[in-house]
Design a protein around this motif. Structure first.
Motif, mmCIF file in Angstrom:
data_model
loop_
_atom_site.group_PDB
_atom_site.id
_atom_site.type_symbol
_atom_site.label_atom_id
_atom_site.label_comp_id
_atom_site.label_asym_id
_atom_site.label_seq_id
_atom_site.Cartn_x
_atom_site.Cartn_y
_atom_site.Cartn_z
ATOM 1 N N TYR A 50 4.679 3.227 -9.051
ATOM 2 C CA TYR A 50 3.847 2.498 -8.096
ATOM 3 C C TYR A 50 2.546 3.227 -7.752
ATOM 4 C CZ TYR A 50 8.018 -0.367 -7.455
ATOM 5 O OH TYR A 50 9.092 -1.194 -7.671
ATOM 6 N N GLY A 51 2.282 4.329 -8.419
ATOM 7 C CA GLY A 51 0.990 4.994 -8.281
ATOM 8 C C GLY A 51 0.855 5.960 -7.123
ATOM 9 N N LYS A 52 1.955 6.295 -6.474
ATOM 10 C CA LYS A 52 1.873 7.179 -5.300
ATOM 11 C C LYS A 52 1.342 8.565 -5.671
ATOM 12 C CE LYS A 52 3.947 4.153 -2.506
ATOM 13 N NZ LYS A 52 3.262 3.501 -1.365
ATOM 14 N N GLN A 53 1.852 9.117 -6.758
ATOM 15 C CA GLN A 53 1.398 10.448 -7.157
ATOM 16 C C GLN A 53 0.031 10.392 -7.838
ATOM 17 O OE1 GLN A 53 4.604 12.709 -9.038
ATOM 18 N NE2 GLN A 53 6.077 11.819 -7.604
ATOM 19 N N LEU A 67 -0.232 5.265 -16.173
ATOM 20 C CA LEU A 67 0.366 4.470 -17.252
ATOM 21 C C LEU A 67 1.838 4.251 -16.948
ATOM 22 C CD1 LEU A 67 -0.678 3.494 -20.139
ATOM 23 C CD2 LEU A 67 0.606 5.427 -21.051
ATOM 24 N N ASP A 68 2.296 3.008 -17.063
ATOM 25 C CA ASP A 68 3.709 2.713 -16.814
ATOM 26 C C ASP A 68 4.104 1.478 -17.622
ATOM 27 O OD1 ASP A 68 5.837 3.737 -14.565
ATOM 28 O OD2 ASP A 68 6.198 1.644 -15.103
ATOM 29 N N SER A 69 5.386 1.411 -17.983
ATOM 30 C CA SER A 69 5.868 0.287 -18.798
ATOM 31 C C SER A 69 6.224 -0.936 -17.975
ATOM 32 C CB SER A 69 7.094 0.725 -19.613
ATOM 33 O OG SER A 69 8.161 1.084 -18.746
ATOM 34 N N SER A 70 6.287 -0.788 -16.643
ATOM 35 C CA SER A 70 6.692 -1.886 -15.772
ATOM 36 C C SER A 70 5.474 -2.643 -15.244
ATOM 37 C CB SER A 70 7.517 -1.358 -14.596
ATOM 38 O OG SER A 70 7.677 -2.348 -13.599
ATOM 39 N N ARG A 73 5.461 -2.750 -11.379
ATOM 40 C CA ARG A 73 4.994 -1.531 -10.733
ATOM 41 C C ARG A 73 3.480 -1.363 -10.868
ATOM 42 N NH1 ARG A 73 9.732 2.889 -12.385
ATOM 43 N NH2 ARG A 73 11.426 1.830 -11.285
ATOM 44 N N ILE A 74 2.968 -1.636 -12.040
ATOM 45 C CA ILE A 74 1.528 -1.506 -12.257
ATOM 46 C C ILE A 74 0.763 -2.500 -11.399
ATOM 47 C CG2 ILE A 74 -0.291 -1.943 -13.959
ATOM 48 C CD1 ILE A 74 0.890 0.826 -14.179
ATOM 49 N N THR A 75 1.281 -3.710 -11.266
ATOM 50 C CA THR A 75 0.622 -4.721 -10.437
ATOM 51 C C THR A 75 0.540 -4.259 -8.990
ATOM 52 O OG1 THR A 75 1.388 -6.514 -11.886
ATOM 53 C CG2 THR A 75 0.710 -7.118 -9.653
ATOM 54 N N LYS A 76 1.637 -3.712 -8.477
ATOM 55 C CA LYS A 76 1.639 -3.225 -7.096
ATOM 56 C C LYS A 76 0.736 -2.008 -6.935
ATOM 57 C CE LYS A 76 6.138 -5.028 -5.652
ATOM 58 N NZ LYS A 76 7.483 -4.715 -5.099
ATOM 59 N N PRO A 82 -6.737 0.187 -5.672
ATOM 60 C CA PRO A 82 -7.622 -0.522 -6.615
ATOM 61 C C PRO A 82 -8.695 0.357 -7.250
ATOM 62 C CG PRO A 82 -8.143 -1.098 -4.331
ATOM 63 C CD PRO A 82 -6.867 -0.313 -4.293
ATOM 64 N N HIS A 83 -8.940 1.531 -6.695
ATOM 65 C CA HIS A 83 -9.966 2.423 -7.232
ATOM 66 C C HIS A 83 -9.446 3.296 -8.376
ATOM 67 C CE1 HIS A 83 -7.706 4.539 -4.167
ATOM 68 N NE2 HIS A 83 -8.110 5.697 -4.672
ATOM 69 N N ILE A 84 -8.150 3.191 -8.689
ATOM 70 C CA ILE A 84 -7.552 3.985 -9.762
ATOM 71 C C ILE A 84 -7.297 3.083 -10.966
ATOM 72 C CG2 ILE A 84 -5.552 5.388 -10.432
ATOM 73 C CD1 ILE A 84 -5.294 6.251 -7.526
#
Length: 239
Positions: A50-53, A67-70, A73-76, A82-84
């Protein structure tokens, strides 16, 4: 200008119990290491969830790609940060980046789902000269987590995919040969018991016992968490 405050940012931003307990001895090592790499600017968070780290490293000052396969998770992650730059991609044998793309590749408890030699080969390809790989991984042979994995499988726990490929200490020892200036640390032996509700308040107690137990060389083979750091190998033009 980055300052040696990754550990401070981590403590301010992390919300998970895991991050506030089990990762506490690990993050300062990463923070001290990155403080010596003032020329680093770009970081790939492989298996970013979910991009926390990813957010923590971005706040530290890096241009981060997650980068993630889900897709969920990427959508959230895109909605919250949004800046990443987040990408949905399932690794099989190639990473979707050009050679020499990143100063750092960071991954946390993800390589148990992928082929290690293929991934490490790709890391060396997409790392820039003198770039570094930083891996926090669960090890295979801790007896408590092995029982836990069997229990979860028997109770049909809903895994995104079953973790089938945990590192061993022997494998990490061989991995050190693929990178320059590599270091490897292990953490925790009994402390995974704190994941069970009756023992949760005993984390500090188990952790202190583990500090002593892991000084015994043979017991290190049964550690749970590990931290591997290594730099891209320098080509020897004389050969």
């Amino acid at each position: 200008m980055k300052e040696n405050n990754l550990n401070t940012i981590w403590n301010d931003c992390t919300e998970s119990w895991h991050g506030k307990t089990y990762l506490q001895p690990i993050i300062p090592i990463i923070s001290d290491y990155l403080f010596t790499k003032k020329n680093y600017n770009s970081l790939l968070d492989f298996g970013c969830g979910y991009g926390k780290q990813s957010f923590i490293f971005n706040k530290y000052g890096y241009k981060v790609t997650g980068l993630d396969s889900s897709l969920e998770r990427i959508t959230k992650a895109k909605l919250e940060f949004p800046h990443i730059n987040f990408l949905c991609y399932k690794f099989e044998d190639k990473l979707p980046f050009k050679d020499n793309s990143f100063d750092i590749i960071y991954s946390h408890s993800v390589l148990q789902y992928v082929d290690h030699p293929l991934f490490l080969k790709e890391c060396n390809r997409i790392l820039k000269k003198d770039g570094s790989i930083i891996l926090i991984e669960n090890l295979k042979n801790n007896p408590i987590t092995r029982v836990g994995r069997v229990f979860l499988k028997l109770t049909n726990f809903k895994f995104q995919s079953y973790p089938w490929n945990h590192f061993t200490i022997k494998e990490f020892t061989n991995t050190k040969k693929q990178f320059d200036n590599s270091s490897f640390n292990v953490f925790y032996l009994l402390s995974p018991l704190a994941y069970f509700k009756p023992f949760k308040k005993k984390f500090s107690f188990f952790s202190k016992i583990d500090d002593h137990l892991l000084k015994v060389k043979c017991l290190r083979n049964f550690a749970w968490l590990s931290l591997f750091i290594g730099q891209k190998k320098t080509c020897d033009d004389s050969k």
